[in-house]
Design an enzyme around this catalytic site. Sequence first.
Site, PDB file in Angstrom:
ATOM      1  N   ASP A  33       0.814  -1.227   0.000  1.00  0.00           N
ATOM      2  CA  ASP A  33       0.000   0.000   0.000  1.00  0.00           C
ATOM      3  C   ASP A  33       0.844   1.272   0.000  1.00  0.00           C
ATOM      4  O   ASP A  33       0.432   2.301   0.546  1.00  0.00           O
ATOM      5  CB  ASP A  33      -0.969   0.019   1.201  1.00  0.00           C
ATOM      6  CG  ASP A  33      -1.886  -1.182   1.196  1.00  0.00           C
ATOM      7  OD1 ASP A  33      -2.227  -1.655   0.095  1.00  0.00           O
ATOM      8  OD2 ASP A  33      -2.235  -1.647   2.290  1.00  0.00           O
ATOM      9  N   LYS A  46       1.854   2.113  -5.082  1.00  0.00           N
ATOM     10  CA  LYS A  46       2.390   1.540  -6.331  1.00  0.00           C
ATOM     11  C   LYS A  46       1.468   1.848  -7.514  1.00  0.00           C
ATOM     12  O   LYS A  46       1.929   2.179  -8.601  1.00  0.00           O
ATOM     13  CB  LYS A  46       2.551   0.010  -6.183  1.00  0.00           C
ATOM     14  CG  LYS A  46       3.552  -0.383  -5.113  1.00  0.00           C
ATOM     15  CD  LYS A  46       3.623  -1.892  -4.931  1.00  0.00           C
ATOM     16  CE  LYS A  46       2.370  -2.507  -4.359  1.00  0.00           C
ATOM     17  NZ  LYS A  46       2.057  -2.122  -2.975  1.00  0.00           N
ATOM     18  N   GLY A  76      -4.560  -4.296  -3.848  1.00  0.00           N
ATOM     19  CA  GLY A  76      -5.531  -3.249  -4.186  1.00  0.00           C
ATOM     20  C   GLY A  76      -4.735  -2.022  -4.570  1.00  0.00           C
ATOM     21  O   GLY A  76      -4.081  -1.429  -3.730  1.00  0.00           O
ATOM     22  N   HIS A  77      -4.738  -1.693  -5.858  1.00  0.00           N
ATOM     23  CA  HIS A  77      -3.886  -0.611  -6.367  1.00  0.00           C
ATOM     24  C   HIS A  77      -4.761   0.541  -6.860  1.00  0.00           C
ATOM     25  O   HIS A  77      -5.526   0.385  -7.813  1.00  0.00           O
ATOM     26  CB  HIS A  77      -2.984  -1.131  -7.496  1.00  0.00           C
ATOM     27  CG  HIS A  77      -2.003  -2.166  -7.030  1.00  0.00           C
ATOM     28  ND1 HIS A  77      -1.149  -2.843  -7.867  1.00  0.00           N
ATOM     29  CD2 HIS A  77      -1.733  -2.637  -5.786  1.00  0.00           C
ATOM     30  CE1 HIS A  77      -0.404  -3.679  -7.153  1.00  0.00           C
ATOM     31  NE2 HIS A  77      -0.747  -3.577  -5.893  1.00  0.00           N
ATOM     32  N   GLN A  84       1.985  -6.159  -3.181  1.00  0.00           N
ATOM     33  CA  GLN A  84       2.447  -6.264  -1.784  1.00  0.00           C
ATOM     34  C   GLN A  84       3.724  -5.432  -1.603  1.00  0.00           C
ATOM     35  O   GLN A  84       3.857  -4.396  -2.227  1.00  0.00           O
ATOM     36  CB  GLN A  84       2.665  -7.740  -1.385  1.00  0.00           C
ATOM     37  CG  GLN A  84       1.378  -8.531  -1.213  1.00  0.00           C
ATOM     38  CD  GLN A  84       0.734  -8.969  -2.500  1.00  0.00           C
ATOM     39  OE1 GLN A  84       1.351  -9.613  -3.338  1.00  0.00           O
ATOM     40  NE2 GLN A  84      -0.531  -8.635  -2.688  1.00  0.00           N
ATOM     41  N   GLY A 142     -10.807  -3.012   3.452  1.00  0.00           N
ATOM     42  CA  GLY A 142     -11.380  -1.920   4.246  1.00  0.00           C
ATOM     43  C   GLY A 142     -10.891  -1.886   5.688  1.00  0.00           C
ATOM     44  O   GLY A 142     -11.335  -1.058   6.481  1.00  0.00           O
TER      45      GLY A 142
HETATM   46  P1  GDP Z   1      -0.736   0.308  -3.534  1.00  0.00           P
HETATM   47  O1  GDP Z   1      -1.330  -0.960  -3.044  1.00  0.00           O
HETATM   48  O2  GDP Z   1       0.737   0.393  -3.276  1.00  0.00           O
HETATM   49  O3  GDP Z   1      -1.062   0.603  -4.969  1.00  0.00           O
HETATM   50  O4  GDP Z   1      -1.399   1.488  -2.667  1.00  0.00           O
HETATM   51  P2  GDP Z   1      -2.977   1.650  -2.314  1.00  0.00           P
HETATM   52  O5  GDP Z   1      -3.683   2.128  -3.536  1.00  0.00           O
HETATM   53  O6  GDP Z   1      -3.499   0.441  -1.637  1.00  0.00           O
HETATM   54  O7  GDP Z   1      -2.918   2.781  -1.208  1.00  0.00           O
HETATM   55  C1  GDP Z   1      -2.293   4.007  -1.451  1.00  0.00           C
HETATM   56  C2  GDP Z   1      -3.309   5.139  -1.199  1.00  0.00           C
HETATM   57  O8  GDP Z   1      -2.612   6.378  -1.227  1.00  0.00           O
HETATM   58  C3  GDP Z   1      -4.380   5.261  -2.281  1.00  0.00           C
HETATM   59  O9  GDP Z   1      -5.555   5.709  -1.673  1.00  0.00           O
HETATM   60  C4  GDP Z   1      -3.810   6.329  -3.216  1.00  0.00           C
HETATM   61  O10 GDP Z   1      -4.825   7.036  -3.917  1.00  0.00           O
HETATM   62  C5  GDP Z   1      -3.129   7.229  -2.227  1.00  0.00           C
HETATM   63  N1  GDP Z   1      -1.950   7.976  -2.693  1.00  0.00           N
HETATM   64  C6  GDP Z   1      -0.933   7.554  -3.490  1.00  0.00           C
HETATM   65  N2  GDP Z   1       0.025   8.519  -3.560  1.00  0.00           N
HETATM   66  C7  GDP Z   1      -0.390   9.542  -2.789  1.00  0.00           C
HETATM   67  C8  GDP Z   1       0.180  10.791  -2.411  1.00  0.00           C
HETATM   68  O11 GDP Z   1       1.283  11.147  -2.784  1.00  0.00           O
HETATM   69  N3  GDP Z   1      -0.556  11.583  -1.563  1.00  0.00           N
HETATM   70  C9  GDP Z   1      -1.776  11.206  -1.086  1.00  0.00           C
HETATM   71  N4  GDP Z   1      -2.400  12.030  -0.270  1.00  0.00           N
HETATM   72  N5  GDP Z   1      -2.327  10.012  -1.407  1.00  0.00           N
HETATM   73  C10 GDP Z   1      -1.642   9.201  -2.248  1.00  0.00           C
HETATM   74  P1  IMO Z   2      -0.897  -4.205  -2.216  1.00  0.00           P
HETATM   75  O1  IMO Z   2      -0.430  -4.786  -3.528  1.00  0.00           O
HETATM   76  C1  IMO Z   2      -0.971  -4.601   2.136  1.00  0.00           C
HETATM   77  C2  IMO Z   2      -1.013  -8.690   3.754  1.00  0.00           C
HETATM   78  C3  IMO Z   2      -2.267  -9.133   4.491  1.00  0.00           C
HETATM   79  C4  IMO Z   2      -1.662 -10.089   5.505  1.00  0.00           C
HETATM   80  C5  IMO Z   2      -0.548 -10.760   4.704  1.00  0.00           C
HETATM   81  C6  IMO Z   2      -0.930 -12.116   4.127  1.00  0.00           C
HETATM   82  O2  IMO Z   2      -2.203  -3.500  -2.294  1.00  0.00           O
HETATM   83  O3  IMO Z   2       0.186  -3.415  -1.569  1.00  0.00           O
HETATM   84  P2  IMO Z   2      -2.486 -12.804   2.067  1.00  0.00           P
HETATM   85  O4  IMO Z   2      -3.930 -12.542   1.801  1.00  0.00           O
HETATM   86  O5  IMO Z   2      -1.565 -12.259   1.030  1.00  0.00           O
HETATM   87  O6  IMO Z   2      -2.207 -14.248   2.387  1.00  0.00           O
HETATM   88  O7  IMO Z   2      -2.179 -12.010   3.439  1.00  0.00           O
HETATM   89  O8  IMO Z   2      -0.232  -9.865   3.637  1.00  0.00           O
HETATM   90  N1  IMO Z   2      -1.243  -8.173   2.376  1.00  0.00           N
HETATM   91  C7  IMO Z   2      -1.177  -6.881   2.042  1.00  0.00           C
HETATM   92  N2  IMO Z   2      -1.002  -5.775   2.797  1.00  0.00           N
HETATM   93  N3  IMO Z   2      -1.074  -4.481   0.801  1.00  0.00           N
HETATM   94  C8  IMO Z   2      -1.221  -5.577   0.025  1.00  0.00           C
HETATM   95  O9  IMO Z   2      -1.206  -5.512  -1.328  1.00  0.00           O
HETATM   96  C9  IMO Z   2      -1.317  -6.845   0.646  1.00  0.00           C
HETATM   97  N4  IMO Z   2      -1.487  -8.102   0.184  1.00  0.00           N
HETATM   98  C10 IMO Z   2      -1.419  -8.905   1.256  1.00  0.00           C
HETATM   99  O10 IMO Z   2      -2.911  -8.054   5.108  1.00  0.00           O
HETATM  100  O11 IMO Z   2      -1.035  -9.359   6.528  1.00  0.00           O
HETATM  101 MG    MG Z   3      -2.919  -1.602  -1.845  1.00  0.00          MG
END
Ligand code: GDP
Ligand code: IMO
Ligand code: MG
Length: 428
Positions: A13, A16, A40-41, A223, A301
């Site tokens: 998270d 990416k 979740g990207h 991840q 969530g």
């Molecule tokens: P990922 O799994 O690495 O793709 O990251 P996620 O999408 O799960 O979570 C990153 C969150 O940060 C998302 O809600 C993005 O919209 C938000 N985000 C990414 N870059 C920035 C930033 O520079 N500033 C802010 N405020 N939000 C960002």
């Molecule tokens: P993105 O790509 C954050 C965490 C889960 C749990 C552990 C194992 O959005 O960054 P799993 O379901 O993979 O067997 O769970 O890994 N986890 C993540 N945490 N971002 C993710 O993906 C994750 N994918 C798995 O919360 O701790």
């Molecule tokens: Mg994510």
Amino acid sequence: MPAYAVIGGQWGDEGKGKVIDYLSERVTVVARFSGGNNAGHTVLNHKGEFKFHLMPSGAVWPQVLPVIGNGVVVDPNVLIEEIEDLKSRGLEVSKLQVSDRAHIIMPYHVALDQLEEEGRGTGALGTTGRGVGPAYVDKVARTGIRFGDMLDAEGLRNRIKQVLPHVNAIITNVHGGKAFDVPEIFQRCLEWREQLLPFIAPVEERVRGALSRGENVLLEGAQGTLLDLDHGTYPYVTSSSSSVGGACAGLGIGPMSVAGVFGIFKAYTTRVGAGPMPTELNDATGESIRQRAGEFGTTTGRPRRCGWFDGVAARYGVIVNDLTSGILTRLDILDGMNPVKVCVGYEVDGEPIDGFPAQINALEKCKPIYQDFAGWTKPTAGLTTWDDVPQEAKQYVQGLEKVIGCPLDVISTGPHRHETISRKMLIP
Ligand code: GDP
Ligand code: IMO
Ligand code: MG
């Protein structure tokens, strides 16, 4: 050979999705290579907000060929739903290619993920419950079913007949769960096949073709390094190689094709699920970061655990991925906080230690040693040029570069594609 990998530098998270959408302007292929719909990207641009779970995050760009590589485990229900959703939003998804070597997450994997978590009791890992771990277990045990198996219906039926009794024995005898039925699973596969057949392909040739024409290919990590099966905080990890090593194996390219490895780091630290996190803040500051940043999981969530930037863990991520560049996201979230702290070392019983421990028992004993940085009053939110960044925020970024041992060449200051500062052109 111009492949570039985008790797999570922390516990996932990191942003990416945002970065991949930003970098995809200059590429013709974006390929997922590991994980599944535990990812979740989030992508935000002129077409709206997208939360991709399987579809590569560059899919919004019309010139991009989205690829799901052999290293990904795919739940066909989720993929079909994602394709339909994107189509209804006017995106062209017909080019998507799913490797015939990618493993299928079956309904029994989802059931097993949930049963195993219940069985772990207080030692639960906090998985996303999407069947990812059990699907990789079957892959390694050589009892998995792959997308290519759907091409031959009779062969597929025999394969299900062969593997299901063992799965059912575990579900019923170990977990007291309900057995799955061969005709029911076979019927489900036929329905998936109907919808997904046009997407199943030997993706290696397409990726190789793009590389040999000198086109840029982006390797989309899921991840993060600290969730990597080998390099993460085992056993509180995911079941695949989320660090750069997974990119070659999970797509079918050689390491000499990879010209750059970009590690994504949030300006602080979060983690979702169980396991040690030395800089976690179980106080008002942690809550304030969670609220101002909206740190709740994109997939489940769940509230994310929040804390200061962990420079020791991040430096370990730099080392095991041989990062050529770091990319810092969410700097804007720290606007108005004072001081801003960075963990620059760990101590155990008052004595400083070297490195990032492999054993979680040792990691749990580590206390962070913090360096304070002055906060900044002028906001960084939405900035697009380095010159406009307040002096204190520049000092913070430079402090992070020093502790992790890697330049932070791109800084993200907001979720939208254009809220980005480029200090160096990463993809020529
Ligand atoms: P990922 O799994 O690495 O793709 O990251 P996620 O999408 O799960 O979570 C990153 C969150 O940060 C998302 O809600 C993005 O919209 C938000 N985000 C990414 N870059 C920035 C930033 O520079 N500033 C802010 N405020 N939000 C960002
Ligand atoms: P993105 O790509 C954050 C965490 C889960 C749990 C552990 C194992 O959005 O960054 P799993 O379901 O993979 O067997 O769970 O890994 N986890 C993540 N945490 N971002 C993710 O993906 C994750 N994918 C798995 O919360 O701790
Ligand atoms: Mg994510």
